[in-house]
Each structure stands twice: as structure tokens, then as C-alpha cells.
Write a protein that holds these residues in place. Structure first.
Motif, PDB file in Angstrom:
ATOM      1  N   VAL A 120      -3.796 -59.088 -56.391  1.00  0.00           N
ATOM      2  CA  VAL A 120      -2.361 -59.297 -56.194  1.00  0.00           C
ATOM      3  C   VAL A 120      -2.047 -59.561 -54.729  1.00  0.00           C
ATOM      4  N   VAL A 121      -2.645 -58.774 -53.834  1.00  0.00           N
ATOM      5  CA  VAL A 121      -2.421 -58.978 -52.401  1.00  0.00           C
ATOM      6  C   VAL A 121      -2.939 -60.349 -51.968  1.00  0.00           C
ATOM      7  N   ARG A 122      -4.099 -60.723 -52.472  1.00  0.00           N
ATOM      8  CA  ARG A 122      -4.656 -62.026 -52.129  1.00  0.00           C
ATOM      9  C   ARG A 122      -3.749 -63.151 -52.627  1.00  0.00           C
ATOM     10  N   TYR A 170      -5.954 -71.192 -54.067  1.00  0.00           N
ATOM     11  CA  TYR A 170      -5.636 -70.145 -55.043  1.00  0.00           C
ATOM     12  C   TYR A 170      -6.698 -70.086 -56.141  1.00  0.00           C
ATOM     13  N   GLY A 218      -0.488 -62.998 -53.131  1.00  0.00           N
ATOM     14  CA  GLY A 218       0.711 -63.010 -52.314  1.00  0.00           C
ATOM     15  C   GLY A 218       0.491 -63.632 -50.958  1.00  0.00           C
ATOM     16  N   THR A 223      -0.991 -61.289 -60.628  1.00  0.00           N
ATOM     17  CA  THR A 223      -0.850 -60.195 -61.590  1.00  0.00           C
ATOM     18  C   THR A 223      -1.126 -60.672 -63.012  1.00  0.00           C
ATOM     19  N   LEU A 258       2.196 -63.342 -55.941  1.00  0.00           N
ATOM     20  CA  LEU A 258       1.996 -62.000 -56.492  1.00  0.00           C
ATOM     21  C   LEU A 258       2.085 -62.017 -58.018  1.00  0.00           C
ATOM     22  N   TYR A 259       3.076 -62.724 -58.537  1.00  0.00           N
ATOM     23  CA  TYR A 259       3.267 -62.793 -59.997  1.00  0.00           C
ATOM     24  C   TYR A 259       2.075 -63.468 -60.673  1.00  0.00           C
ATOM     25  N   ALA A 309       5.568 -66.017 -51.681  1.00  0.00           N
ATOM     26  CA  ALA A 309       4.781 -64.786 -51.732  1.00  0.00           C
ATOM     27  C   ALA A 309       4.965 -64.079 -53.064  1.00  0.00           C
ATOM     28  N   LEU A 310       6.211 -64.004 -53.547  1.00  0.00           N
ATOM     29  CA  LEU A 310       6.475 -63.353 -54.832  1.00  0.00           C
ATOM     30  C   LEU A 310       5.847 -64.134 -55.982  1.00  0.00           C
TER      31      LEU A 310
END
Length: 209
Positions: free
Chosen positions: A113-115, A93, A117, A185, A181-182, A177-178
Motif C-alpha cells: 500500500v505504501v509503495r 506500478y 501511494g 490495496t 493506495l486504493y 497518492a490516494l
């Protein structure tokens, strides 16, 4: 070529490397001016995703041990399932989201964001499951806790019950995944704040201080 020779040569690669170093240093100075909450989230946010990955690894390991009736080496099987997903998730990450943002290689919010997630779901959720299967299948084979079809193929020992495990762990993968994404973001939002500070600062000496 040694590191010293690389730094002494005036090459496009060296110029690009020095430019990235200056950019990271400048962004770090701007980050230090942001609220403490933003600094902590930026510096340690990936560890939260990594801790969740460790939990997924431990839960998956527990399920596989019950499915295959493995009773030996409980600590030795739990240790890599906690450590390896933690390190893998944190490192991947940081490299592909956080550092990519700060060196200017990832400017698209949707891409970030996609990366994030995908890293959360695949590395932080699915990877611990695929790691636990051969580990516990090997222990089952050594202790003869489960019969080995096909002349001792360890993989197929847990392949069939793992289908039910995937369904059970689907919620964990979704949460990872969420979470990814968070975090992505929030990291992109912090990156935008830093860029705004850099654009608002009109004193070159302040940027170079």
C-alpha cells in the motif's frame, strides 16, 4: 551468455527464474477463476492511475505555458506531457506493485500500500510537474517569451512561478497518492484471494492443468 545458454545451464538463477515463471503461470490460472471485476481491476487498474498522470501532465503543461506566456508548439508540448507520464506510471506500478506481488517478492500489505501511494504521488503527480518545467522553459527561451536571468539558465525561468503551481497541483498529487493506495490495496486483496484458492485446491493435477 545468450538466452538459450542461460536456459540450458542448471544454475540457481535459472532455477529461480523457472520457479517464478511457474508461480506467475499458476497465479494467472487462478486469476482467471475470479470474478470478472477482479480480473479487470488486476489487469487494467494501473491504467487508471496512468490516465490520471496524463491529466496531471496536461494540466501542469497548460499552467506553465500560461505562466511563461508560451504560444508556440502547443501540440508538441502537450504530446510528451500526456504520453511520458502515462507510460512511466503504468510501467513502474506494474513492476513494483502488481508483478512484485505475483512473483512473491511483496507479501506485506502495508509495504504494498505504501509503495502504491508513493508511486501515485511521485511518479503520477510530481513527476509531470518536473517534466513540464524544463520543457516549457526551453520553449520560452527559444521564443524569447520570458527573460532569462543569469545568462540563459532555463531552469530559473519557471522556478519562481512554479512554487505557486505546486500549491495548485497539491490536490492532484494527493488524489494520485490516494488512487495508488486504493489500487495497491485492491491488488493485494486479489492476491490474497488467489492464495486462498491455491491453498483450498487439494488436487495437484488441477493446479498443474
Amino acid at each position: 551468455m545468450s538466452g538459450r545458454e542461460f536456459l540450458e545451464l542448471d544454475t540457481p538463477q535459472r532455477s529461480l527464474y523457472l520457479e517464478k515463471c511457474k508461480r506467475v503461470e499458476l497465479i494467472q490460472k487462478m486469476l482467471d477463476k475470479l470474478p470478472k471485476a477482479d480480473q479487470n481491476l488486476c489487469n487494467y487498474g494501473s491504467y487508471f492511475l496512468a490516465v490520471n498522470a496524463s491529466l496531471c501532465g496536461l494540466v501542469t503543461n497548460h499552467f506553465f505555458r500560461n505562466i511563461l506566456h508560451v504560444r508556440r508548439a502547443a501540440f508538441m508540448s502537450a504530446l510528451p506531457m500526456a504520453v511520458v507520464p502515462f507510460i512511466s506510471t503504468a510501467v513502474i506500478y506494474d513492476i513494483f506493485v502488481r508483478e512484485a506481488l505475483f512473483v512473491g517478492e511483496l507479501n506485506c500489505e502495508v509495504c504494498a500500500v505504501v509503495r502504491g501511494g508513493l508511486i501515485g504521488a511521485v511518479v503520477g503527480g510530481l513527476y509531470p510537474m518536473f517534466l513540464a518545467l524544463p520543457l516549457n522553459a526551453s520553449l520560452a527561451a527559444r521564443s524569447a517569451a520570458a527573460p532569462l536571468p543569469g545568462g540563459g539558465c532555463n531552469f530559473w525561468v519557471g522556478a519562481e512561478p512554479s512554487e505557486g503551481l505546486v500549491r495548485k497541483m497539491s490536490l492532484g498529487v494527493l488524489l494520485q497518492a490516494l488512487t495508488g493506495l486504493y489500487l495497491a490495496t485492491k491488488h493485494h486483496g486479489i492476491y490474497v484471494k488467489i492464495l486462498q484458492q491455491m491453498n483450498a485446491s487439494r488436487d495437484p493435477e488441477e493446479l498443474q492443468a
